[in-house]
Write a protein that holds these residues in place. Structure first.
Motif, PDB file in Angstrom:
ATOM      1  N   SER A 136       0.839  -1.194   0.000  1.00  0.00           N
ATOM      2  CA  SER A 136       0.000   0.000   0.000  1.00  0.00           C
ATOM      3  C   SER A 136       0.879   1.251   0.000  1.00  0.00           C
ATOM      4  N   TRP A 137       0.391   2.236  -0.677  1.00  0.00           N
ATOM      5  CA  TRP A 137       1.130   3.476  -0.831  1.00  0.00           C
ATOM      6  C   TRP A 137       0.336   4.565  -0.140  1.00  0.00           C
ATOM      7  N   ASP A 138       0.762   4.943   1.046  1.00  0.00           N
ATOM      8  CA  ASP A 138       0.043   5.936   1.819  1.00  0.00           C
ATOM      9  C   ASP A 138       0.470   7.331   1.374  1.00  0.00           C
ATOM     10  N   ILE A 139      -0.413   8.000   0.648  1.00  0.00           N
ATOM     11  CA  ILE A 139      -0.076   9.292   0.055  1.00  0.00           C
ATOM     12  C   ILE A 139       0.186  10.356   1.120  1.00  0.00           C
ATOM     13  N   ILE A 140      -0.501  10.292   2.247  1.00  0.00           N
ATOM     14  CA  ILE A 140      -0.292  11.289   3.300  1.00  0.00           C
ATOM     15  C   ILE A 140       1.124  11.185   3.858  1.00  0.00           C
ATOM     16  N   LYS A 141       1.568   9.972   4.137  1.00  0.00           N
ATOM     17  CA  LYS A 141       2.932   9.795   4.651  1.00  0.00           C
ATOM     18  C   LYS A 141       3.968  10.196   3.613  1.00  0.00           C
ATOM     19  N   PHE A 142       3.672   9.907   2.348  1.00  0.00           N
ATOM     20  CA  PHE A 142       4.594  10.291   1.276  1.00  0.00           C
ATOM     21  C   PHE A 142       4.737  11.810   1.215  1.00  0.00           C
ATOM     22  N   ILE A 143       3.621  12.516   1.323  1.00  0.00           N
ATOM     23  CA  ILE A 143       3.666  13.983   1.274  1.00  0.00           C
ATOM     24  C   ILE A 143       4.386  14.534   2.489  1.00  0.00           C
ATOM     25  N   GLU A 144       4.158  13.930   3.656  1.00  0.00           N
ATOM     26  CA  GLU A 144       4.825  14.404   4.869  1.00  0.00           C
ATOM     27  C   GLU A 144       6.329  14.194   4.807  1.00  0.00           C
ATOM     28  N   LYS A 145       6.766  13.096   4.213  1.00  0.00           N
ATOM     29  CA  LYS A 145       8.193  12.769   4.195  1.00  0.00           C
ATOM     30  C   LYS A 145       8.950  13.452   3.069  1.00  0.00           C
ATOM     31  N   THR A 146       8.278  13.800   1.984  1.00  0.00           N
ATOM     32  CA  THR A 146       8.955  14.405   0.841  1.00  0.00           C
ATOM     33  C   THR A 146       9.140  15.901   1.083  1.00  0.00           C
ATOM     34  N   PRO A 147      10.375  16.373   1.067  1.00  0.00           N
ATOM     35  CA  PRO A 147      10.608  17.796   1.294  1.00  0.00           C
ATOM     36  C   PRO A 147       9.927  18.641   0.222  1.00  0.00           C
ATOM     37  N   CYS A 148       9.351  19.730   0.627  1.00  0.00           N
ATOM     38  CA  CYS A 148       8.736  20.733  -0.241  1.00  0.00           C
ATOM     39  C   CYS A 148       7.378  20.326  -0.806  1.00  0.00           C
ATOM     40  N   SER A 149       6.957  19.094  -0.654  1.00  0.00           N
ATOM     41  CA  SER A 149       5.723  18.674  -1.317  1.00  0.00           C
ATOM     42  C   SER A 149       4.487  19.331  -0.715  1.00  0.00           C
ATOM     43  N   ARG A 150       4.434  19.438   0.593  1.00  0.00           N
ATOM     44  CA  ARG A 150       3.246  20.013   1.230  1.00  0.00           C
ATOM     45  C   ARG A 150       3.035  21.457   0.800  1.00  0.00           C
ATOM     46  N   ASP A 151       4.080  22.256   0.905  1.00  0.00           N
ATOM     47  CA  ASP A 151       3.965  23.661   0.524  1.00  0.00           C
ATOM     48  C   ASP A 151       3.637  23.818  -0.957  1.00  0.00           C
ATOM     49  N   SER A 152       4.262  23.010  -1.791  1.00  0.00           N
ATOM     50  CA  SER A 152       4.015  23.099  -3.224  1.00  0.00           C
ATOM     51  C   SER A 152       2.569  22.758  -3.562  1.00  0.00           C
TER      52      SER A 152
ATOM     53  N   GLY B 147      -4.816  23.498 -14.946  1.00  0.00           N
ATOM     54  CA  GLY B 147      -3.520  23.850 -15.533  1.00  0.00           C
ATOM     55  C   GLY B 147      -2.692  24.720 -14.604  1.00  0.00           C
ATOM     56  N   SER B 148      -3.349  25.679 -13.969  1.00  0.00           N
ATOM     57  CA  SER B 148      -2.641  26.556 -13.028  1.00  0.00           C
ATOM     58  C   SER B 148      -2.154  25.762 -11.825  1.00  0.00           C
ATOM     59  N   PHE B 149      -2.989  24.850 -11.327  1.00  0.00           N
ATOM     60  CA  PHE B 149      -2.583  24.003 -10.211  1.00  0.00           C
ATOM     61  C   PHE B 149      -1.312  23.234 -10.563  1.00  0.00           C
ATOM     62  N   ALA B 150      -1.313  22.590 -11.729  1.00  0.00           N
ATOM     63  CA  ALA B 150      -0.158  21.782 -12.137  1.00  0.00           C
ATOM     64  C   ALA B 150       1.082  22.649 -12.300  1.00  0.00           C
ATOM     65  N   LEU B 151       0.941  23.760 -12.978  1.00  0.00           N
ATOM     66  CA  LEU B 151       2.088  24.633 -13.234  1.00  0.00           C
ATOM     67  C   LEU B 151       2.644  25.222 -11.939  1.00  0.00           C
ATOM     68  N   ILE B 152       1.774  25.745 -11.102  1.00  0.00           N
ATOM     69  CA  ILE B 152       2.224  26.364  -9.853  1.00  0.00           C
ATOM     70  C   ILE B 152       2.846  25.325  -8.936  1.00  0.00           C
ATOM     71  N   SER B 153       2.251  24.137  -8.859  1.00  0.00           N
ATOM     72  CA  SER B 153       2.797  23.088  -7.992  1.00  0.00           C
ATOM     73  C   SER B 153       4.195  22.684  -8.441  1.00  0.00           C
ATOM     74  N   VAL B 154       4.364  22.459  -9.738  1.00  0.00           N
ATOM     75  CA  VAL B 154       5.677  22.019 -10.244  1.00  0.00           C
ATOM     76  C   VAL B 154       6.723  23.113 -10.069  1.00  0.00           C
ATOM     77  N   VAL B 155       6.368  24.344 -10.413  1.00  0.00           N
ATOM     78  CA  VAL B 155       7.334  25.443 -10.313  1.00  0.00           C
ATOM     79  C   VAL B 155       7.717  25.688  -8.854  1.00  0.00           C
ATOM     80  N   SER B 156       6.751  25.700  -7.955  1.00  0.00           N
ATOM     81  CA  SER B 156       7.088  25.959  -6.550  1.00  0.00           C
ATOM     82  C   SER B 156       7.887  24.798  -5.958  1.00  0.00           C
ATOM     83  N   TRP B 157       7.602  23.560  -6.377  1.00  0.00           N
ATOM     84  CA  TRP B 157       8.373  22.420  -5.892  1.00  0.00           C
ATOM     85  C   TRP B 157       9.816  22.505  -6.381  1.00  0.00           C
ATOM     86  N   GLU B 158       9.996  22.831  -7.650  1.00  0.00           N
ATOM     87  CA  GLU B 158      11.353  22.947  -8.192  1.00  0.00           C
ATOM     88  C   GLU B 158      12.122  24.078  -7.520  1.00  0.00           C
ATOM     89  N   LEU B 159      11.477  25.211  -7.303  1.00  0.00           N
ATOM     90  CA  LEU B 159      12.147  26.321  -6.625  1.00  0.00           C
ATOM     91  C   LEU B 159      12.535  25.958  -5.195  1.00  0.00           C
TER      92      LEU B 159
END
Length: 111
Positions: free
Chosen positions: A19-35, A66-78
């Protein structure tokens, strides 16, 4: 085992491990929550503004997604870029401090 399948008991165990718990993945991955938060709010805002401008629901939803995808990717990369730069600075500072402590040990002590 009662249904004749010898692996019936193993399926729950394998599901627990696979099982892939998405909440734990987001918590453990740096920058994912804010992005994701930036992407959600930015996409929602862009979709609502576009809807007020055009009154087209489908096109507004497209703009929001589209804005969600673009903003999420750009903020994660930054964020990842800034973390990388910060780690480089910390690494350089530790190396300089190690050099200084090494140089201080090599110098004779004055009484």
């Amino acid at each position: 085992m009662a249904d004749g399948n010898p692996n019936a008991g193993d399926s729950k165990d394998s599901e627990k491990h696979a099982s892939w718990d998405i909440i734990k993945f987001i918590e453990k991955t740096p920058c994912s929550r804010d992005s994701l938060l930036y992407g959600i709010t930015g996409g929602l805002g862009a979709g609502v503004l576009y809807f007020f401008k055009s009154n087209h629901v489908r096109r507004s939803a497209d703009v929001a997604v589209g804005s969600f995808a673009l903003i999420s990717v750009v903020s994660w990369e930054l964020c990842r870029y800034m973390r990388h730069k910060e780690h480089q600075k910390i690494k350089k500072t530790v190396e300089l401090m190690n050099e200084q402590s090494k140089n201080n040990k090599d110098e004779p002590k004055q009484a």
